[in-house]
Design a protein around this motif. Sequence first.
Motif, PDB file in Angstrom:
ATOM      1  N   ARG A  16      -5.968   5.318   0.665  1.00 17.33           N
ATOM      2  CA  ARG A  16      -4.803   5.825   0.160  1.00 17.33           C
ATOM      3  C   ARG A  16      -4.068   5.111  -0.689  1.00 17.33           C
ATOM      4  N   GLY A  17      -3.705   5.559  -1.652  1.00 17.38           N
ATOM      5  CA  GLY A  17      -2.694   4.798  -2.676  1.00 17.38           C
ATOM      6  C   GLY A  17      -1.221   5.140  -2.633  1.00 17.38           C
ATOM      7  N   PRO A  18      -0.389   4.531  -3.380  1.00 19.83           N
ATOM      8  CA  PRO A  18       0.851   5.025  -3.421  1.00 19.83           C
ATOM      9  C   PRO A  18       1.087   6.515  -3.667  1.00 19.83           C
ATOM     10  N   ARG A  23       9.234   5.023  -2.028  1.00 20.80           N
ATOM     11  CA  ARG A  23       8.734   3.782  -1.977  1.00 20.80           C
ATOM     12  C   ARG A  23       8.003   3.433  -0.541  1.00 20.80           C
ATOM     13  N   GLY A  24       7.826   4.736  -0.028  1.00 17.31           N
ATOM     14  CA  GLY A  24       6.820   4.706   1.331  1.00 17.31           C
ATOM     15  C   GLY A  24       7.461   4.254   2.647  1.00 17.31           C
ATOM     16  N   PHE A  25       6.927   3.657   3.297  1.00 19.11           N
ATOM     17  CA  PHE A  25       7.447   3.219   4.780  1.00 19.11           C
ATOM     18  C   PHE A  25       7.821   4.338   5.396  1.00 19.11           C
ATOM     19  N   ALA A  26       6.997   5.323   5.349  1.00 19.08           N
ATOM     20  CA  ALA A  26       7.285   6.645   6.210  1.00 19.08           C
ATOM     21  C   ALA A  26       7.474   6.133   7.972  1.00 19.08           C
ATOM     22  N   ARG A  30       3.743   4.557  10.292  1.00 18.01           N
ATOM     23  CA  ARG A  30       2.993   3.374  10.306  1.00 18.01           C
ATOM     24  C   ARG A  30       2.982   2.988  11.933  1.00 18.01           C
TER      25      ARG A  30
ATOM     26  N   MET B  42       3.257  -4.959  -2.263  1.00 16.69           N
ATOM     27  CA  MET B  42       2.966  -3.604  -1.471  1.00 16.69           C
ATOM     28  C   MET B  42       2.290  -3.855  -0.261  1.00 16.69           C
ATOM     29  N   LEU B  43       2.875  -3.273   0.607  1.00 15.09           N
ATOM     30  CA  LEU B  43       2.203  -3.244   1.983  1.00 15.09           C
ATOM     31  C   LEU B  43       1.313  -2.473   2.345  1.00 15.09           C
ATOM     32  N   ARG B  44       0.033  -2.883   2.759  1.00 18.71           N
ATOM     33  CA  ARG B  44      -1.054  -1.677   3.208  1.00 18.71           C
ATOM     34  C   ARG B  44      -1.563  -2.073   4.576  1.00 18.71           C
ATOM     35  N   TRP B  51      -1.913   2.567   1.778  1.00 11.73           N
ATOM     36  CA  TRP B  51      -0.657   1.929   1.202  1.00 11.73           C
ATOM     37  C   TRP B  51       0.237   2.452   2.132  1.00 11.73           C
ATOM     38  N   ILE B  52       1.218   1.722   2.488  1.00  8.67           N
ATOM     39  CA  ILE B  52       2.082   2.042   3.376  1.00  8.67           C
ATOM     40  C   ILE B  52       3.790   2.063   2.562  1.00  8.67           C
ATOM     41  N   GLY B  53       3.900   1.176   1.935  1.00  9.96           N
ATOM     42  CA  GLY B  53       5.139   0.997   1.171  1.00  9.96           C
ATOM     43  C   GLY B  53       5.056  -0.057   0.194  1.00  9.96           C
ATOM     44  N   THR B  54       6.455   0.026  -0.807  1.00 12.73           N
ATOM     45  CA  THR B  54       6.309  -0.889  -1.786  1.00 12.73           C
ATOM     46  C   THR B  54       7.486  -1.475  -1.648  1.00 12.73           C
ATOM     47  N   PHE B  55       7.915  -2.847  -1.623  1.00  8.70           N
ATOM     48  CA  PHE B  55       9.141  -3.635  -1.634  1.00  8.70           C
ATOM     49  C   PHE B  55       9.734  -3.393  -3.192  1.00  8.70           C
TER      50      PHE B  55
END
Lengths: 131, 350
Positions: A16-18, A23-26, A30, B42-44, B51-55
């Motif tokens: 999966r991509g962005p 910015r993610g980190f749901a 994780r 990016m963190l994966r 993808w988990i998140g982008t700093f």
Amino acid sequence: MQTPLTIPVPVLRLPRGPDGLSRGFAPDGRRAPRMPEGPETPESAGVQESRESQEQQARAALRERYLRSLLAMVGHQVSFTLHEGVHVTAHFGATDLDVANFYVSQLQTPIGVQAEALLRCSDIIAYTFKP
Amino acid sequence: MAMRQTPLTCSGHTRPVVDLAFSGITPYGYFLISACKDGKPMLRQGDTGDWIGTFLGHKGAVWGATLNKDATKAATAAADFTAKVWDAVSGDELMTLAHKHIVKTVDFTQDSNYLLTGGQDKLLRIYDLNKPEAEPKEISGHTSGIKKALWCSEDKQILSADDKTVRLWDHATMTEVKSLNFNMSVSSMEYIPEGEILVITYGRSIAFHSAVSLDPIKSFEAPATINSASLHPEKEFLVAGGEDFKLYKYDYNSGEELESYKGHFGPIHCVRFSPDGELYASGSEDGTLRLWQTVVGKTYGLWKCVLPEEDSGELAKPKISFPETPEEELEEIASENSDSIYSSTPEVKA
């Protein structure tokens, strides 16, 4: 093909991509425990699996329909509705792998025509075209 | 039926990927961080590439990125003259460490208490992460910009590489212990704690040295200029990639070239094995990361081994492909009955 006797290793799906929006980190995504959990109800694993496989088939069918729609759009004039009531038209070229950007040409904007442009998917509210 | 490697492409970066690092193995799996010239590391998830998140925060190209062992913290080195420390769970920026020039490399100690940085100002800096306001300790001696700096020997020593030298420093006394000189530019360095092995690449050479004495162990020559190499945790294989866009896999003991893989559309800048050795990741000028199986055909992560008698109905089998993909045969799009695109190319597109 140079090596007709080999088959590529099958994959379940692509990484999966962005999401293009955040910015993610749901928080739920994780730190889920890696151990698989058993079914919650006494219902057999088989019933759950067939429901899941039905859902997966439905998802795959919808995804295929969407991708075919993108395929059909190539080279056509598309009208985009963007934020704040902005409407633009352009010739559709392609999207990238995550459908985060739309590559278009002859983009007609209120301030002129751009020969080539990238439209961010997060800026697009809707788009329409006639095949 | 022999199986062919299916690399998994991780997209999202918009500029070349110049560095990548894995965390250790945590109860939540292991993780991967990528440094990119677009300034957004990016963190994966390490085993799937999800993808988990982008700093977000750097204002320039990010040249180096690393995770601490339990993947709770990340550190990045950037062209905006700062190194940053991040909370790798929330994505929040924890610290900005100002430098006097482009920062190229960052490394945590095993206990995550100290951060080592190095860059174009030719100084190694050691930051105490429990005292962010305190000035870092500085080690000078390099005569050209530092490309890579790593803790070694249980954080009692430091290894650093500039353009033509690799130097070993004692942490406590902050003095140089030994150095190696090279005729060609050193492109990468990897430290393997188990066995104290140092992997150095320069020109077409992949060289292995003792991390303790810097004495050479062995070296191999690749067909093209190599930018990065990685040794498998069990030291059976090594992988290397460079200017010819290909990934090479060698038997570490015999030096025999086992495989080479095409797939990237640009030079490969970094390659690393995962901590469990089941896969390796490559980062390229083409802006993508790719994950490759160590044992092709094994069920792991997103790769699913399908035995001949198994019904493969559970696999997502896309029937079409993007027209933009140059390699896709047009027959696949025209033919409704074409069962899968897997038979045509290693590139899998959803």
